[in-house]
Design a protein around this motif. Structure first.
Motif, short mmCIF file in Angstrom:
data_model
loop_
_atom_site.label_atom_id
_atom_site.label_comp_id
_atom_site.label_asym_id
_atom_site.label_seq_id
_atom_site.Cartn_x
_atom_site.Cartn_y
_atom_site.Cartn_z
N SER A 1 -58.84 10.01 20.26
CA SER A 1 -59.96 9.44 21.01
C SER A 1 -59.61 8.02 21.44
CB SER A 1 -61.22 9.43 20.15
OG SER A 1 -61.10 8.50 19.09
N THR A 2 -60.42 7.46 22.31
CA THR A 2 -60.13 6.12 22.86
C THR A 2 -60.06 5.08 21.75
OG1 THR A 2 -61.29 6.73 24.89
CG2 THR A 2 -60.88 4.39 24.51
N THR A 3 -61.07 5.04 20.88
CA THR A 3 -61.08 4.02 19.83
C THR A 3 -59.99 4.26 18.80
OG1 THR A 3 -62.78 5.29 18.63
CG2 THR A 3 -63.54 3.51 20.06
N PHE A 4 -59.68 5.53 18.52
CA PHE A 4 -58.63 5.83 17.55
C PHE A 4 -57.28 5.34 18.06
CE2 PHE A 4 -57.61 9.38 14.24
CZ PHE A 4 -57.03 8.43 13.44
N GLY A 5 -56.98 5.62 19.33
CA GLY A 5 -55.72 5.15 19.90
C GLY A 5 -55.67 3.64 20.02
N LEU A 6 -56.80 3.04 20.45
CA LEU A 6 -56.85 1.59 20.60
C LEU A 6 -56.73 0.89 19.26
CD1 LEU A 6 -57.22 -0.58 22.81
CD2 LEU A 6 -59.68 -0.48 22.37
N GLN A 7 -57.25 1.52 18.22
CA GLN A 7 -57.20 0.92 16.89
C GLN A 7 -55.76 0.70 16.43
OE1 GLN A 7 -59.43 -0.53 14.93
NE2 GLN A 7 -57.66 -0.99 13.69
N TYR A 8 -54.86 1.61 16.82
CA TYR A 8 -53.46 1.41 16.44
C TYR A 8 -52.86 0.22 17.18
CZ TYR A 8 -53.37 5.71 13.78
OH TYR A 8 -53.61 6.66 12.83
N GLY A 9 -53.28 0.00 18.42
CA GLY A 9 -52.84 -1.20 19.12
C GLY A 9 -53.31 -2.45 18.42
N PHE A 10 -54.59 -2.46 18.01
CA PHE A 10 -55.12 -3.61 17.27
C PHE A 10 -54.36 -3.81 15.96
CE2 PHE A 10 -59.54 -3.17 19.37
CZ PHE A 10 -59.14 -4.00 20.39
N SER A 11 -54.01 -2.72 15.31
CA SER A 11 -53.28 -2.83 14.04
C SER A 11 -51.91 -3.45 14.25
CB SER A 11 -53.15 -1.45 13.40
OG SER A 11 -54.41 -0.89 13.10
N PHE A 12 -51.20 -3.04 15.31
CA PHE A 12 -49.92 -3.66 15.61
C PHE A 12 -50.07 -5.16 15.83
CE2 PHE A 12 -48.53 0.59 17.69
CZ PHE A 12 -48.34 1.12 16.43
N ALA A 13 -51.10 -5.52 16.60
CA ALA A 13 -51.35 -6.94 16.88
C ALA A 13 -51.70 -7.69 15.60
CB ALA A 13 -52.47 -7.08 17.91
N THR A 14 -52.45 -7.05 14.71
CA THR A 14 -52.86 -7.70 13.46
C THR A 14 -51.66 -8.02 12.59
OG1 THR A 14 -54.96 -6.49 13.51
CG2 THR A 14 -54.30 -7.46 11.41
N ILE A 15 -50.73 -7.08 12.49
CA ILE A 15 -49.57 -7.26 11.61
C ILE A 15 -48.80 -8.52 12.01
CG2 ILE A 15 -47.34 -6.29 10.95
CD1 ILE A 15 -48.66 -3.50 11.39
N ILE A 16 -48.47 -8.64 13.28
CA ILE A 16 -47.68 -9.79 13.71
C ILE A 16 -48.53 -11.05 13.76
CG2 ILE A 16 -48.07 -9.39 16.19
CD1 ILE A 16 -44.80 -10.56 14.54
N ALA A 17 -49.84 -10.90 14.04
CA ALA A 17 -50.72 -12.07 14.10
C ALA A 17 -50.89 -12.71 12.72
CB ALA A 17 -52.09 -11.68 14.67
N VAL A 18 -50.92 -11.90 11.67
CA VAL A 18 -51.03 -12.45 10.32
C VAL A 18 -49.83 -13.35 10.01
CG1 VAL A 18 -50.90 -11.84 7.87
CG2 VAL A 18 -52.47 -10.62 9.37
N ILE A 19 -48.64 -12.89 10.37
CA ILE A 19 -47.44 -13.68 10.10
C ILE A 19 -47.45 -14.99 10.89
CG2 ILE A 19 -44.92 -13.69 10.25
CD1 ILE A 19 -45.00 -10.65 9.95
N VAL A 20 -47.71 -14.90 12.19
CA VAL A 20 -47.67 -16.09 13.04
C VAL A 20 -48.80 -17.05 12.67
CG1 VAL A 20 -47.80 -16.94 15.41
CG2 VAL A 20 -46.61 -14.79 14.92
N HIS A 21 -50.01 -16.52 12.46
CA HIS A 21 -51.15 -17.37 12.12
C HIS A 21 -50.92 -18.09 10.79
CE1 HIS A 21 -55.47 -18.47 11.82
NE2 HIS A 21 -55.27 -18.27 10.53
N THR A 22 -50.46 -17.36 9.79
CA THR A 22 -50.22 -17.97 8.48
C THR A 22 -49.14 -19.05 8.57
OG1 THR A 22 -50.81 -15.88 7.41
CG2 THR A 22 -49.65 -17.51 6.07
N GLY A 23 -48.09 -18.77 9.33
CA GLY A 23 -47.03 -19.76 9.49
C GLY A 23 -47.49 -21.01 10.20
N LEU A 24 -48.35 -20.88 11.21
CA LEU A 24 -48.81 -22.04 11.98
C LEU A 24 -49.89 -22.84 11.26
CD1 LEU A 24 -49.04 -20.46 15.56
CD2 LEU A 24 -47.34 -22.11 14.75
#
Length: 534
Positions: free
Chosen positions: A159-182
């Motif tokens: 479904s739309t939200t199910f597929g989009l949720q994986y995109g958000f999850s990818f963004a979250t993984i890398i955002a946690v690293i960059v945000h914590t570092g900054l």
């Protein structure tokens, strides 16, 4: 007679012939122009859709054949068809060939058609007929993928939200690293250095009258649990290797600090479900049971570790003796394991239709459905066929870039405008906040956001004294009240199979098209939609 003779004179015949030739030339020129334009359009169409998995193979072959053979009639006919209608049979079946009074060759019509096959927000997986994906058709008795049966059956759709949720999850993984570092690297470095030499505050001074729980106690617990986990992995047919088990434990240890920092600031915990799924699906592809086991050890170890740290902090502030707190948590954890297993088996044996979509007491197991579907997406079919290369959802990989860049933008804004609302912008929370959709719905987040806004914005701004004294207690009371009311409702209404009071608040949810599985277009021109090969 003279007029007839005059018209038949050589000069007039020549003029008439020249006019006819001129008209013929003009017509020929127009036809040639149309043919040339059609061929140019078809070449552009072929180039644009070279890697389009949704374009039917027969349509692609027809275009290529017409251009290659210079079949002028076929070129013009195909060009007219593509101008007046969508190249996708699914869109043609779902949307009329007019968009109000205009031709349907519009973005709005195309998008509507592609959305109509599947629900917008749903936690199920689907095949190319719009039905629930029948996993038994592609799985072997050893719970691995039968590639030939998969090719003969259908690609997997979300479904739309199910597929989009994986995109958000990818963004979250890398955002946690960059945000914590900054934002937090200085604090992490300071805490690491001051962990053993930090000056005691009033709480620590009061707690020093109690004996500390020796660190070797924690070490023994870790060692025992590690060995038990390894025994489960190797002693049961989980298909998980010993080294993959160690990788899962290491993932939970490495991510505990950055995710703990995010939760300490925002009270929102970022999950590692998709990250562990992504890692394992490339380590040992095609093993759904192994993936589920790996995900549990990689995610739940970190989750329980952070929760344990929260309890230690609360016990510290409440002045609970450390040794008493250690044994209290140890005994409670062991007892909880037994109770969980017993309740699970009792539920399977005593609740009719449990985990089915139409279970009368709404024991539909939404999280269980998501967990199962994730094991199929990542463990059985694999991201190589879904999120990579020519996969249907390959475009969600761009969220890695978005997740890496957004924390940098927020950091620059916070530095440039330190007193503005920019300092509250948190990329991991923005991407990771909707992590429970699906199975959660927008209604879930709306109620959560409304209560949070009332207490932490309205009351905090207008009644600061009340908020400071009673907000935490009110939150705990709501949690306890919810738990108690759930138990009462279950034993008083659901277990005896009594009909609860019927009113708008508990019936409106079941009246929506989504709840009735009717918010989709089921008419297909050729029985399927999506790519012709996968």
């Amino acid at each position: 007679m003279q007029r007839i003779l005059k018209l038949n004179s050589p000069s007039h015949r020549d003029s008439a012939m020249m006019g006819l030739v001129s008209a013929t030339d003009a017509s020929t020129s127009t036809v040639a122009s149309e043919v040339t334009s059609a061929e140019v359009n078809l070449r552009k169409f072929s180039a644009r859709h070279e890697w389009d998995p949704n374009l039917p193979e027969d349509r692609r072959n027809a275009v290529d054949a017409a251009v290659k053979q210079h079949d002028q009639d076929a070129e013009v006919a195909l060009d007219e068809q593509l101008e007046e209608n969508s190249p996708y049979p699914g869109v043609v079946a779902a949307v009329r060939n007019t968009d109000e009074e205009l031709p349907a060759n519009t973005v709005r019509a195309w998008v509507l058609g592609m959305l109509f096959y599947l629900p917008i927000s749903d936690s199920n997986t689907y095949d190319n007929t719009g039905n629930i994906y029948n996993v038994s058709r592609i799985i072997t008795p050893e719970y691995t993928l039968d590639e030939q049966k998969y090719k003969d059956y259908s690609p997997l759709f979300l479904s739309t939200t199910f597929g989009l949720q994986y995109g958000f999850s990818f963004a979250t993984i890398i955002a946690v690293i960059v945000h914590t570092g900054l934002f937090h690297w200085k604090e992490i470095w300071y805490r690491a250095q001051a962990a053993r030499n930090q000056e005691d505050d009033i709480h620590m001074k009061l707690m020093k009258k109690y004996k500390e729980a020796p660190e070797w106690w924690f070490g023994v617990v870790f060692l025992v649990m590690f060995v038990l986990g390894l025994g489960v992995v190797l002693g049961y047919p989980t298909h998980l290797t010993w080294w993959a088990y160690i990788v899962a434990v290491l993932i939970s240890i490495v991510w505990m600090v950055p995710i703990g920092m995010i939760q300490a600031v925002t009270n929102i915990q970022i999950g590692l479900y998709v990250f562990t799924e992504l890692v394992f699906s490339y380590m040992q592809p095609g093993l759904p049971l192994a993936l589920s086991t790996f995900k549990n050890f990689g995610c739940m170890t970190m989750f329980q570790g952070i929760t344990y740290s929260q309890d230690l902090k609360l016990g510290h502030y409440m002045k609970v003796p450390p040794r008493t707190l250690f044994w209290g948590q140890a005994v409670a954890s062991l007892w909880n394991c037994l109770v969980q297993v017993c309740v699970l088996y009792w539920a399977f044996g005593h609740i009719d239709g449990i985990c089915s979509q139409n279970q009368s007491g709404r024991f539909t197991c939404p999280n269980g459905h998501v967990f199962f579907n994730q094991s199929i997406i990542w463990g059985l079919v694999g991201p190589q066929r879904i999120f990579s290369g020519d996969g249907i959802y390959a475009s969600v990989q761009y969220f890695w870039i978005i997740g890496a860049l957004l924390p940098v933008v927020f950091f620059i804004l916070a530095k440039k405008f330190p007193r503005s609302v920019a300092r509250y912008l948190n990329a991991p929370v923005i991407f990771g906040g909707p992590a429970y959709i699906p199975p959660a719905t927008p209604l879930t987040y709306l109620t959560w956001g409304t209560v949070g806004f009332i207490f932490n914005k309205v009351i905090y701004s207008r009644k600061r004294g009340w908020w400071l004294q009673y907000n935490y207690i009110t939150s705990a009371a709501m949690d306890a009240g919810l738990a108690i009311s759930t138990i009462v409702i279950f034993f008083a209404l659901i277990l005896p199979k009594l009909t609860p009071p019927q009113w708008w608040g508990n019936t409106v949810v079941s009246t929506t098209l989504d709840a009735q599985s009717a918010a989709i277009q089921t008419v297909l021109t050729n029985g399927t939609f999506g790519p012709a090969r996968w």
